[in-house]
Design a protein around this motif. Structure first.
Motif, PDB file in Angstrom:
ATOM      1  N   GLY A 169     -74.797 -60.652   5.707  1.00 50.09           N
ATOM      2  CA  GLY A 169     -75.655 -60.486   6.746  1.00 50.09           C
ATOM      3  C   GLY A 169     -75.604 -59.220   7.282  1.00 50.09           C
ATOM      4  N   VAL A 170     -76.678 -58.500   8.052  1.00 51.41           N
ATOM      5  CA  VAL A 170     -76.641 -57.340   8.582  1.00 51.41           C
ATOM      6  C   VAL A 170     -75.556 -56.990   9.471  1.00 51.41           C
ATOM      7  N   ALA A 171     -75.417 -58.156  10.274  1.00 49.74           N
ATOM      8  CA  ALA A 171     -74.440 -57.741  11.493  1.00 49.74           C
ATOM      9  C   ALA A 171     -73.181 -57.320  11.112  1.00 49.74           C
ATOM     10  N   THR A 172     -72.647 -58.126   9.966  1.00 49.79           N
ATOM     11  CA  THR A 172     -71.532 -58.073   9.596  1.00 49.79           C
ATOM     12  C   THR A 172     -71.291 -56.894   8.719  1.00 49.79           C
ATOM     13  N   VAL A 173     -72.153 -56.586   7.873  1.00 51.57           N
ATOM     14  CA  VAL A 173     -72.231 -55.329   6.799  1.00 51.57           C
ATOM     15  C   VAL A 173     -72.466 -53.972   7.833  1.00 51.57           C
ATOM     16  N   HIS A 174     -72.818 -54.156   8.920  1.00 53.21           N
ATOM     17  CA  HIS A 174     -73.198 -53.119   9.937  1.00 53.21           C
ATOM     18  C   HIS A 174     -71.821 -52.605  10.703  1.00 53.21           C
ATOM     19  N   GLU A 175     -71.091 -53.715  11.073  1.00 54.59           N
ATOM     20  CA  GLU A 175     -69.665 -53.725  11.721  1.00 54.59           C
ATOM     21  C   GLU A 175     -68.769 -53.112  10.779  1.00 54.59           C
ATOM     22  N   ALA A 176     -68.967 -53.835   9.423  1.00 54.32           N
ATOM     23  CA  ALA A 176     -67.741 -53.454   8.498  1.00 54.32           C
ATOM     24  C   ALA A 176     -67.857 -52.031   7.839  1.00 54.32           C
ATOM     25  N   GLN A 177     -68.957 -51.322   8.030  1.00 52.03           N
ATOM     26  CA  GLN A 177     -68.875 -49.926   7.724  1.00 52.03           C
ATOM     27  C   GLN A 177     -68.999 -48.803   8.519  1.00 52.03           C
ATOM     28  N   GLY A 178     -68.249 -49.390   9.661  1.00 55.03           N
ATOM     29  CA  GLY A 178     -68.221 -48.435  11.024  1.00 55.03           C
ATOM     30  C   GLY A 178     -69.324 -48.337  12.004  1.00 55.03           C
ATOM     31  N   ARG A 179     -70.033 -49.335  11.956  1.00 58.91           N
ATOM     32  CA  ARG A 179     -71.399 -49.497  12.668  1.00 58.91           C
ATOM     33  C   ARG A 179     -72.281 -48.152  12.514  1.00 58.91           C
ATOM     34  N   LYS A 180     -72.672 -48.178  11.203  1.00 57.80           N
ATOM     35  CA  LYS A 180     -73.568 -47.044  11.009  1.00 57.80           C
ATOM     36  C   LYS A 180     -74.424 -47.756   9.941  1.00 57.80           C
ATOM     37  N   GLY A 181     -75.710 -46.769   9.756  1.00 53.76           N
ATOM     38  CA  GLY A 181     -76.748 -47.243   8.781  1.00 53.76           C
ATOM     39  C   GLY A 181     -77.612 -48.381   9.496  1.00 53.76           C
ATOM     40  N   LEU A 182     -77.804 -48.681  10.522  1.00 51.01           N
ATOM     41  CA  LEU A 182     -78.843 -49.774  11.239  1.00 51.01           C
ATOM     42  C   LEU A 182     -79.910 -48.859  11.282  1.00 51.01           C
ATOM     43  N   LEU A 183     -81.011 -49.480  10.925  1.00 50.20           N
ATOM     44  CA  LEU A 183     -82.474 -48.985  11.301  1.00 50.20           C
ATOM     45  C   LEU A 183     -82.823 -49.254  12.605  1.00 50.20           C
ATOM     46  N   ASP A 184     -83.694 -48.549  13.237  1.00 50.31           N
ATOM     47  CA  ASP A 184     -84.192 -48.772  14.642  1.00 50.31           C
ATOM     48  C   ASP A 184     -84.636 -50.167  15.019  1.00 50.31           C
TER      49      ASP A 184
END
Length: 238
Positions: free
Chosen positions: A30-45
Motif C-alpha cells: 500500500g501507498v502509506a507503507t511504501v511512502h514511509e518505508a522510503q523515507g516519506r518521499k515520492g508522494l503525489l499531491d
C-alpha cells in the motif's frame, strides 16, 4: 535526464524497467507503507484522487507531457506502452480539462496498461469504472480537448509535485499515489516488507488491549514535554 524536463517533440521508445515480480509485490504493502518505508518521499499531491474505490495497483511509469487542453500525445504514448505499464501524465501548464475517457481507456487496455495517473482532468468516469480501468486524477471535467500541440513521451516530468522518470515504479490506492525510483525498488521493497511485519505485530498487541502509549514508549517523553495528569477537574482548577 533532468535536462529533458519540459522538452517537447520527443518520444523515447525504449525505457528501463524494474523487476516485474518486485513491482507486483510492492502493491500489497500500500501507498502509506511504501511512502514511509522510503523515507516519506515520492508522494503525489493530495489532489490526485482515485475515481474508484477499493482498488490498488503498481506498475512501470510511461511518462507523458501534454499541452493545456490537448491530448494528442496520449495517442502517441499508447504505442509505447507494454503490458503492466501505468501511464503518468503531466501538463506543461495547469489545466483540468477532460483529457481522457473511455475510448482512450479501451486503447490502453488493449495494450495491457494497468492504470492512468494524470495531473489534470478526466471524463466518462462511470464508464471507466464499469470497464474496470483504474484512474487517479486531479479533476473530473467534461470539457474536451484538441489535438494540435506536441508534447513528449518517456521523458522526465513533474507530476503533482514529484519528479517522475520513465521506468520508475508507481503504487496507487485509495490513499493516493507514490513514486518509487526504479533503481531503489529492491531496497524499498525490503524496507516495506519489514515495516509491514512490524505493523502487523503492533496490530496484534493493540487488538489484545495493549496501549499505544506503552508500545511506542511515549510516557517518558510526554512527561518531559510537560504533560500532567490530574485525578479530578477540581484539582486542575485549584
Amino acid at each position: 535526464m533532468s535536462t529533458l524536463i519540459g522538452k517537447t517533440g520527443i518520444v523515447v521508445r525504449n525505457i528501463p524497467r524494474a523487476d516485474s515480480a518486485l513491482i507486483d509485490e510492492l502493491d500489497r504493502f500500500g501507498v502509506a507503507t511504501v511512502h514511509e518505508a522510503q523515507g516519506r518521499k515520492g508522494l503525489l499531491d493530495s489532489a490526485i484522487r482515485p475515481i474508484q474505490q477499493n482498488q490498488s495497483i503498481s506498475g512501470t511509469a510511461v511518462t507523458v507531457l501534454v499541452a493545456p487542453g490537448d491530448n494528442w500525445m496520449f495517442h502517441v504514448a499508447v504505442e509505447q506502452c507494454q503490458p503492466d505499464d501505468i501511464l503518468v501524465v503531466a501538463t506543461s501548464s495547469p489545466c483540468t480539462d477532460g483529457y481522457f475517457g473511455d475510448l482512450l481507456a479501451t486503447s490502453l487496455m488493449a495494450r495491457g496498461v494497468r492504470a492512468l495517473i494524470i495531473d489534470a482532468g478526466v471524463r466518462d468516469t462511470r464508464t471507466l469504472r464499469d470497464m474496470g480501468f483504474k484512474v487517479w486524477s486531479r479533476a473530473v471535467h467534461a470539457q474536451g480537448t484538441v489535438k494540435e500541440t506536441l508534447g513528449s513521451v518517456n521523458v522526465p516530468i513533474i507530476c503533482a509535485g514529484q519528479l517522475v522518470e520513465p521506468g520508475d515504479v508507481v503504487v496507487a490506492d485509495d490513499d493516493g499515489v507514490v513514486i518509487v525510483r526504479r533503481e531503489e525498488l529492491p531496497d524499498v521493497f525490503e524496507t516495506s516488507r519489514k515495516r509491514a511485519q512490524i505493523e502487523e505485530q503492533k496490530r496484534v498487541r493493540l487488538a489484545a488491549g495493549e496501549l499505544g502509549l506503552d508500545i511506542y514508549a511515549m510516557r517518558q517523553k510526554l512527561v518531559e514535554r510537560g504533560l500532567t495528569y490530574y485525578d479530578n477537574l477540581t484539582d486542575v482548577q485549584g
